[in-house]
Scaffold this motif. Structure first.
Motif, PDB file in Angstrom:
ATOM      1  N   ASP A  29     -45.219 -15.802 -34.679  1.00 18.86           N
ATOM      2  CA  ASP A  29     -45.927 -16.999 -34.206  1.00 18.86           C
ATOM      3  C   ASP A  29     -45.629 -18.148 -35.159  1.00 18.86           C
ATOM      4  OD1 ASP A  29     -47.872 -18.969 -33.496  1.00 18.86           O
ATOM      5  OD2 ASP A  29     -49.125 -17.405 -32.615  1.00 18.86           O
ATOM      6  N   THR A  30     -44.963 -19.171 -34.669  1.00 18.07           N
ATOM      7  CA  THR A  30     -44.529 -20.280 -35.521  1.00 18.07           C
ATOM      8  C   THR A  30     -45.673 -21.186 -35.966  1.00 18.07           C
ATOM      9  OG1 THR A  30     -44.038 -21.603 -33.544  1.00 18.07           O
ATOM     10  CG2 THR A  30     -42.237 -20.306 -34.499  1.00 18.07           C
ATOM     11  N   ARG A  31     -46.878 -20.940 -35.473  1.00 18.04           N
ATOM     12  CA  ARG A  31     -48.018 -21.759 -35.892  1.00 18.04           C
ATOM     13  C   ARG A  31     -48.509 -21.375 -37.281  1.00 18.04           C
ATOM     14  NH1 ARG A  31     -51.992 -20.620 -31.006  1.00 18.04           N
ATOM     15  NH2 ARG A  31     -51.125 -18.555 -31.449  1.00 18.04           N
ATOM     16  N   PHE A  32     -48.105 -20.193 -37.755  1.00 18.99           N
ATOM     17  CA  PHE A  32     -48.595 -19.689 -39.032  1.00 18.99           C
ATOM     18  C   PHE A  32     -47.487 -19.656 -40.079  1.00 18.99           C
ATOM     19  CE2 PHE A  32     -51.095 -17.358 -35.720  1.00 18.99           C
ATOM     20  CZ  PHE A  32     -52.286 -18.039 -35.919  1.00 18.99           C
ATOM     21  N   GLU A  33     -47.888 -19.822 -41.338  1.00 18.68           N
ATOM     22  CA  GLU A  33     -46.947 -19.742 -42.454  1.00 18.68           C
ATOM     23  C   GLU A  33     -47.567 -18.936 -43.583  1.00 18.68           C
ATOM     24  OE1 GLU A  33     -44.295 -22.645 -45.359  1.00 18.68           O
ATOM     25  OE2 GLU A  33     -46.179 -23.368 -44.514  1.00 18.68           O
ATOM     26  N   ILE A  34     -46.875 -17.907 -44.037  1.00 22.08           N
ATOM     27  CA  ILE A  34     -47.340 -17.096 -45.158  1.00 22.08           C
ATOM     28  C   ILE A  34     -46.933 -17.786 -46.455  1.00 22.08           C
ATOM     29  CG2 ILE A  34     -47.195 -14.842 -46.284  1.00 22.08           C
ATOM     30  CD1 ILE A  34     -46.257 -13.806 -43.447  1.00 22.08           C
TER      31      ILE A  34
END
Length: 234
Positions: A29-34
């Motif tokens: 999901d490109t909405r999230f960034e670790i």
């Protein structure tokens, strides 16, 4: 630098392979960034202070700081960071503790591949999430109810400090005060002082009484309690 257009996430879990699994799911999901990952609670707190993430995935069973206590600390110091517990435990007692401590979501590890992204999306919107048959309405009712329903000793349990509660849980799981000292990075004398204080506050006279008390409150798994009873240890 974190992408301001994405929701930042840190992962706190002591199993590297499971962290890798979580990362592979989140990256769908490109909405999230670790923005960071940690193998214990103290490193998790350092990451949280450094990045001030939107979301934190936290395991309950960490090698140093209990995940429930970590959640409570994050709620107090970084209230904008929403915690999602990802745990192997699915007992209602663990779920109740998590939401009472300030978690917004609870995902059981076995179903993380199906429920994690939905949970993150739900929590990011400000709603509560639980990936089981328990509805959000029940979760909210749990938050409004007393933390524990025991045989009249909940008030005494509430007098324990967070550290004493942690020591009590470890004692009930069979650890010695020396083992607890090593696990919590405190001196054996400090661990013994915590033990003496909690035994006095709870009016308990022996480890057997402590184990029985912890089992009634759901602090240790009932299966372990039954096994110990059948073996004549309790």
């Amino acid at each position: 630098m974190p992408d301001e257009n994405k929701l930042s996430i840190i992962i706190v879990d002591d199993h590297p392979m499971f962290r890798e699994g979580l990362k592979s799911i989140i990256r769908r999901d490109t909405r999230f960034e670790i923005v960071g990952e940690a193998g214990n609670g103290r490193e998790g707190m350092e990451l949280a202070y450094k990045f001030k993430p939107d979301l934190a995935l936290v395991d309950i069973s960490l090698p140093d700081l209990n995940g429930i206590h970590l959640t409570a600390e994050l709620k107090q110091t970084l209230p904008e960071t929403r915690v999602v517990i990802v745990s192997m435990h699915s007992k209602i007692e663990h779920i109740t503790e998590a939401f009472k401590a300030g978690a917004f979501g609870y995902v059981v590890k076995e179903s993380a591949s199906e429920g994690l992204l939905k949970g993150l999306e739900t929590v990011a919107l400000g709603d509560y999430f639980l990936d089981s048959s328990v509805s959000p309405t029940v979760v909210k009712s749990l938050m409004e109810s007393p933390l524990r329903r025991g045989p009249g000793k909940d008030a005494e349990y509430g007098t324990l400090t967070p550290r004493e509660q942690e020591v009590m849980r470890l004692l009930a799981e069979g650890l010695t005060t020396r083992q607890i000292a090593t696990k919590l990075y405190i001196s054996p004398k400090t661990a013994e002082n915590h033990r003496a204080n909690l035994m006095r506050k709870l009016n308990l006279q022996s480890n057997i009484e402590l184990i029985r008390y912890a089992a009634r409150l759901g602090l240790i798994d009932l299966d372990l309690w039954v096994d110990a009873s059948e073996a004549g240890k309790v």
